[in-house]
Design a protein around this motif. Structure first.
Motif, PDB file in Angstrom:
ATOM      1  N   GLY A 360       3.286  12.864   6.279  1.00  0.00           N
ATOM      2  CA  GLY A 360       2.700  11.645   5.747  1.00  0.00           C
ATOM      3  C   GLY A 360       3.746  10.819   5.029  1.00  0.00           C
ATOM      4  O   GLY A 360       4.758  11.336   4.544  1.00  0.00           O
ATOM      5  N   LEU A 361       3.494   9.518   4.938  1.00  0.00           N
ATOM      6  CA  LEU A 361       4.377   8.593   4.231  1.00  0.00           C
ATOM      7  C   LEU A 361       3.512   7.721   3.337  1.00  0.00           C
ATOM      8  O   LEU A 361       2.593   7.049   3.814  1.00  0.00           O
ATOM      9  CB  LEU A 361       5.156   7.726   5.219  1.00  0.00           C
ATOM     10  CG  LEU A 361       6.015   6.610   4.614  1.00  0.00           C
ATOM     11  CD1 LEU A 361       7.183   7.199   3.837  1.00  0.00           C
ATOM     12  CD2 LEU A 361       6.498   5.658   5.713  1.00  0.00           C
ATOM     13  N   ARG A 362       3.807   7.722   2.043  1.00  0.00           N
ATOM     14  CA  ARG A 362       3.076   6.862   1.116  1.00  0.00           C
ATOM     15  C   ARG A 362       3.531   5.416   1.278  1.00  0.00           C
ATOM     16  O   ARG A 362       4.729   5.134   1.371  1.00  0.00           O
ATOM     17  CB  ARG A 362       3.317   7.319  -0.329  1.00  0.00           C
ATOM     18  CG  ARG A 362       2.541   8.559  -0.757  1.00  0.00           C
ATOM     19  CD  ARG A 362       2.760   8.795  -2.249  1.00  0.00           C
ATOM     20  NE  ARG A 362       1.845   9.767  -2.805  1.00  0.00           N
ATOM     21  CZ  ARG A 362       2.153  11.031  -3.083  1.00  0.00           C
ATOM     22  NH1 ARG A 362       3.384  11.459  -2.825  1.00  0.00           N
ATOM     23  NH2 ARG A 362       1.253  11.843  -3.605  1.00  0.00           N
ATOM     24  N   LEU A 363       2.563   4.501   1.249  1.00  0.00           N
ATOM     25  CA  LEU A 363       2.880   3.075   1.251  1.00  0.00           C
ATOM     26  C   LEU A 363       2.780   2.492  -0.155  1.00  0.00           C
ATOM     27  O   LEU A 363       2.964   1.287  -0.323  1.00  0.00           O
ATOM     28  CB  LEU A 363       1.951   2.325   2.203  1.00  0.00           C
ATOM     29  CG  LEU A 363       2.014   2.766   3.674  1.00  0.00           C
ATOM     30  CD1 LEU A 363       1.151   1.864   4.538  1.00  0.00           C
ATOM     31  CD2 LEU A 363       3.455   2.786   4.191  1.00  0.00           C
ATOM     32  N   ASN A 364       2.484   3.327  -1.143  1.00  0.00           N
ATOM     33  CA  ASN A 364       2.517   2.939  -2.557  1.00  0.00           C
ATOM     34  C   ASN A 364       3.444   3.877  -3.301  1.00  0.00           C
ATOM     35  O   ASN A 364       3.386   5.092  -3.112  1.00  0.00           O
ATOM     36  CB  ASN A 364       1.125   3.014  -3.188  1.00  0.00           C
ATOM     37  CG  ASN A 364       0.156   2.026  -2.588  1.00  0.00           C
ATOM     38  OD1 ASN A 364      -0.750   2.409  -1.855  1.00  0.00           O
ATOM     39  ND2 ASN A 364       0.344   0.761  -2.891  1.00  0.00           N
ATOM     40  N   GLU A 365       4.281   3.310  -4.155  1.00  0.00           N
ATOM     41  CA  GLU A 365       5.214   4.123  -4.942  1.00  0.00           C
ATOM     42  C   GLU A 365       5.108   3.820  -6.428  1.00  0.00           C
ATOM     43  O   GLU A 365       6.007   4.197  -7.197  1.00  0.00           O
ATOM     44  CB  GLU A 365       6.647   3.905  -4.452  1.00  0.00           C
ATOM     45  CG  GLU A 365       6.920   4.516  -3.076  1.00  0.00           C
ATOM     46  CD  GLU A 365       6.709   6.023  -3.037  1.00  0.00           C
ATOM     47  OE1 GLU A 365       6.743   6.672  -4.113  1.00  0.00           O
ATOM     48  OE2 GLU A 365       6.494   6.565  -1.942  1.00  0.00           O
ATOM     49  N   ALA A 366       4.063   3.150  -6.870  1.00  0.00           N
ATOM     50  CA  ALA A 366       3.872   2.922  -8.303  1.00  0.00           C
ATOM     51  C   ALA A 366       3.737   4.269  -9.013  1.00  0.00           C
ATOM     52  O   ALA A 366       3.260   5.241  -8.426  1.00  0.00           O
ATOM     53  CB  ALA A 366       2.614   2.078  -8.533  1.00  0.00           C
ATOM     54  N   PRO A 367       4.171   4.355 -10.270  1.00  0.00           N
ATOM     55  CA  PRO A 367       4.120   5.645 -10.990  1.00  0.00           C
ATOM     56  C   PRO A 367       2.732   6.251 -10.977  1.00  0.00           C
ATOM     57  O   PRO A 367       1.730   5.557 -11.168  1.00  0.00           O
ATOM     58  CB  PRO A 367       4.544   5.259 -12.411  1.00  0.00           C
ATOM     59  CG  PRO A 367       5.302   3.988 -12.264  1.00  0.00           C
ATOM     60  CD  PRO A 367       4.692   3.264 -11.108  1.00  0.00           C
ATOM     61  N   ARG A 368       2.673   7.559 -10.757  1.00  0.00           N
ATOM     62  CA  ARG A 368       1.388   8.260 -10.746  1.00  0.00           C
ATOM     63  C   ARG A 368       1.113   9.017 -12.033  1.00  0.00           C
ATOM     64  O   ARG A 368      -0.011   9.467 -12.254  1.00  0.00           O
ATOM     65  CB  ARG A 368       1.331   9.226  -9.555  1.00  0.00           C
ATOM     66  CG  ARG A 368       1.378   8.504  -8.242  1.00  0.00           C
ATOM     67  CD  ARG A 368       1.497   9.410  -7.017  1.00  0.00           C
ATOM     68  NE  ARG A 368       1.935   8.561  -5.906  1.00  0.00           N
ATOM     69  CZ  ARG A 368       3.199   8.353  -5.585  1.00  0.00           C
ATOM     70  NH1 ARG A 368       4.168   8.958  -6.266  1.00  0.00           N
ATOM     71  NH2 ARG A 368       3.508   7.545  -4.603  1.00  0.00           N
ATOM     72  N   GLU A 369       2.131   9.165 -12.882  1.00  0.00           N
ATOM     73  CA  GLU A 369       1.888   9.813 -14.172  1.00  0.00           C
ATOM     74  C   GLU A 369       1.108   8.856 -15.063  1.00  0.00           C
ATOM     75  O   GLU A 369       1.032   7.653 -14.811  1.00  0.00           O
ATOM     76  CB  GLU A 369       3.205  10.210 -14.839  1.00  0.00           C
ATOM     77  CG  GLU A 369       4.095   9.057 -15.257  1.00  0.00           C
ATOM     78  CD  GLU A 369       5.041   8.616 -14.154  1.00  0.00           C
ATOM     79  OE1 GLU A 369       5.936   7.795 -14.450  1.00  0.00           O
ATOM     80  OE2 GLU A 369       4.858   9.074 -13.003  1.00  0.00           O
ATOM     81  N   ILE A 370       0.500   9.376 -16.107  1.00  0.00           N
ATOM     82  CA  ILE A 370      -0.290   8.543 -16.990  1.00  0.00           C
ATOM     83  C   ILE A 370       0.603   7.497 -17.651  1.00  0.00           C
ATOM     84  O   ILE A 370       1.718   7.792 -18.102  1.00  0.00           O
ATOM     85  CB  ILE A 370      -1.033   9.401 -18.039  1.00  0.00           C
ATOM     86  CG1 ILE A 370      -2.128   8.580 -18.702  1.00  0.00           C
ATOM     87  CG2 ILE A 370      -0.086  10.003 -19.056  1.00  0.00           C
ATOM     88  CD1 ILE A 370      -3.120   9.424 -19.482  1.00  0.00           C
ATOM     89  N   VAL A 371       0.150   6.256 -17.604  1.00  0.00           N
ATOM     90  CA  VAL A 371       0.908   5.128 -18.151  1.00  0.00           C
ATOM     91  C   VAL A 371       0.223   4.622 -19.412  1.00  0.00           C
ATOM     92  O   VAL A 371      -0.998   4.390 -19.411  1.00  0.00           O
ATOM     93  CB  VAL A 371       1.017   3.983 -17.111  1.00  0.00           C
ATOM     94  CG1 VAL A 371       1.566   2.714 -17.751  1.00  0.00           C
ATOM     95  CG2 VAL A 371       1.891   4.421 -15.934  1.00  0.00           C
ATOM     96  N   LYS A 372       0.990   4.465 -20.485  1.00  0.00           N
ATOM     97  CA  LYS A 372       0.443   3.922 -21.726  1.00  0.00           C
ATOM     98  C   LYS A 372       0.613   2.405 -21.751  1.00  0.00           C
ATOM     99  O   LYS A 372       1.674   1.892 -21.403  1.00  0.00           O
ATOM    100  CB  LYS A 372       1.134   4.565 -22.941  1.00  0.00           C
ATOM    101  CG  LYS A 372       0.793   6.051 -23.116  1.00  0.00           C
ATOM    102  CD  LYS A 372       1.330   6.589 -24.422  1.00  0.00           C
ATOM    103  CE  LYS A 372       2.851   6.721 -24.384  1.00  0.00           C
ATOM    104  NZ  LYS A 372       3.371   7.346 -25.629  1.00  0.00           N
ATOM    105  N   VAL A 373      -0.447   1.714 -22.158  1.00  0.00           N
ATOM    106  CA  VAL A 373      -0.421   0.256 -22.292  1.00  0.00           C
ATOM    107  C   VAL A 373      -0.854  -0.110 -23.717  1.00  0.00           C
ATOM    108  O   VAL A 373      -1.421   0.700 -24.446  1.00  0.00           O
ATOM    109  CB  VAL A 373      -1.346  -0.414 -21.246  1.00  0.00           C
ATOM    110  CG1 VAL A 373      -0.844  -0.150 -19.842  1.00  0.00           C
ATOM    111  CG2 VAL A 373      -2.790   0.050 -21.414  1.00  0.00           C
ATOM    112  N   ASP A 374      -0.584  -1.337 -24.089  1.00  0.00           N
ATOM    113  CA  ASP A 374      -0.949  -1.812 -25.428  1.00  0.00           C
ATOM    114  C   ASP A 374      -2.379  -2.356 -25.434  1.00  0.00           C
ATOM    115  O   ASP A 374      -2.879  -2.837 -24.441  1.00  0.00           O
ATOM    116  CB  ASP A 374       0.012  -2.927 -25.858  1.00  0.00           C
ATOM    117  CG  ASP A 374       1.421  -2.386 -26.037  1.00  0.00           C
ATOM    118  OD1 ASP A 374       1.562  -1.217 -26.401  1.00  0.00           O
ATOM    119  OD2 ASP A 374       2.372  -3.166 -25.805  1.00  0.00           O
TER     120      ASP A 374
END
Length: 374
Positions: A360-374
């Motif tokens: 398989g090949l992912r077409l999304n590479e945005a971070p998958r770990e939990i992201v903190k936002v303000d």
């Protein structure tokens, strides 16, 4: 970022209609009857001005030239469609029976595949003209017709995925706390368009307890410090779909929130690793679901693991228990497990994946770990 793409040519559409005719014949069908919608656009390149009570129908029959039946007042536009040179146009005027015109050349006792979005009004009209004919939904008869993408289609899918990644990179920098979900959803829609989407299909923003509703409509709830927020957004770019989900946290997550997010991320990875030619669609669902069930949240994973995507953002095949369709190189679909804790929060992580010869090949590479936002 978007890159140039040449329009699909008459030869492209001719090849698609020829392939559709071959697959119809192999499935024992007398032909395909295609109503306005994604199947008609993909096959013929024609997008009618609007779906109305006036019959517009593409008939793809083995051994015959494809025929596009249109109202006379729309015939000039139909003649300009990219695939028009590859088919025969047949127009009709008000006061005539369009169903008798559409039935010309069709097997009076044939079994036809019919596009899923065909109006009952029109299907019943065809049935009156061909009373001994029978019908089956196109997604049931030929579920793989649009599922396997060619190289050009995959390039467009990859561009749409990269644009969705770019939108996520931007949205994580905006302020969440103190703003309504609807405001953040509007930001997402604007970002998708900025990065090349011509159509935005959905922008789910599920904050806090709303995140436990997988299809929550972004509303007037004000996002608070300490919220988990599920983001699920996508649309069409160069005619092909994007769909991505990430879950962010406003401020520092709790240990439980991190644990749940880690389980979903592990499940998403397991689903992705199950992708390989010859595996069944249900194998992707089983792999992701096994991780979540093993962590004790099996009853809180309440939807299928994935859906096909292409010229629409949801289409066959589906990554769900009981779907025995083998995976084939060129197929594109989502892998999107989730955990939903009613009244508290939800977590979903989704990528679009295409099948390759080696896996398989992912077409999304945005971070998958939990992201903190303000």
């Amino acid at each position: 970022m978007t890159g140039p793409f040449d329009p699909f040519s008459a030869d492209d559409h001719r090849a698609r209609m020829e392939r559709a005719a071959r697959e119809a014949e192999a499935a024992g069908l007398a032909g395909l009857l295609i109503a306005p919608g994604p199947d008609m656009v993909w096959l013929s390149g024609y997008t009618p001005p609007a779906a109305t009570e006036r019959l517009t129908l593409l008939a793809v029959v083995p051994g015959q030239d494809p025929v596009l039946v249109v109202p006379t007042l729309e015939a000039a536009d139909a003649a300009k469609a990219a695939g028009a040179p590859a088919l025969t146009l047949r127009d009709w005027t008000d006061g005539k029976d369009p169903y008798a015109i559409a039935a010309l050349g069709l097997d009076a006792r044939g079994r036809f595949g019919v596009s899923d979005n065909t109006w009952a009004l029109h299907l019943l009209g065809i049935r009156r003209a061909l009373p001994d004919s029978s019908y089956v939904a196109l997604s049931e008869a030929l579920p793989m017709l649009r599922a396997v993408k060619d190289t050009v289609e995959l390039e467009r899918m990859a561009a749409a995925g990269a644009a969705a990644d770019a939108a996520f990179a931007e949205i994580r920098t905006v302020r969440f706390a103190g703003r309504r979900e609807s405001e953040i959803a509007a930001d997402l829609a604007g970002l998708l368009r900025r990065f090349g989407h011509e159509q935005v299909d959905f922008t789910v923003v599920g904050s806090g307890p709303n995140g436990a509703d997988p299809h929550h409509e972004a509303g007037e709830r004000v996002v608070e410090e300490g919220d988990m927020v599920v983001l699920d957004f996508g649309g069409l770019m160069h005619g092909y779909g994007s769909d991505i989900s990430r879950t962010v946290h406003v401020g520092e997550p709790t240990e439980e929130e991190r644990r749940v997010h880690d389980v979903v991320r592990e499940a998403q990875e397991a689903g992705f690793r199950a992708v390989r030619p010859g595996a069944e669609c249900q194998d992707v669902d089983r792999a992701a679901r096994a991780v979540i069930t093993g962590a004790g949240y099996g009853d809180r994973f309440i939807h299928r693991t994935g859906h096909g995507i292409g010229v629409t953002t949801h289409e066959p095949p589906y990554m769900v228990e009981g779907e025995r369709q083998p995976l084939v190189p060129g197929m594109c679909f989502s892998v999107e497990p989730g955990i939903y804790l009613p009244g508290r929060f939800g977590v979903r992580i989704e990528d679009i994946v295409t099948v390759t010869e080696g896996g398989g090949l992912r077409l999304n590479e945005a971070p998958r770990e939990i992201v903190k936002v303000d």
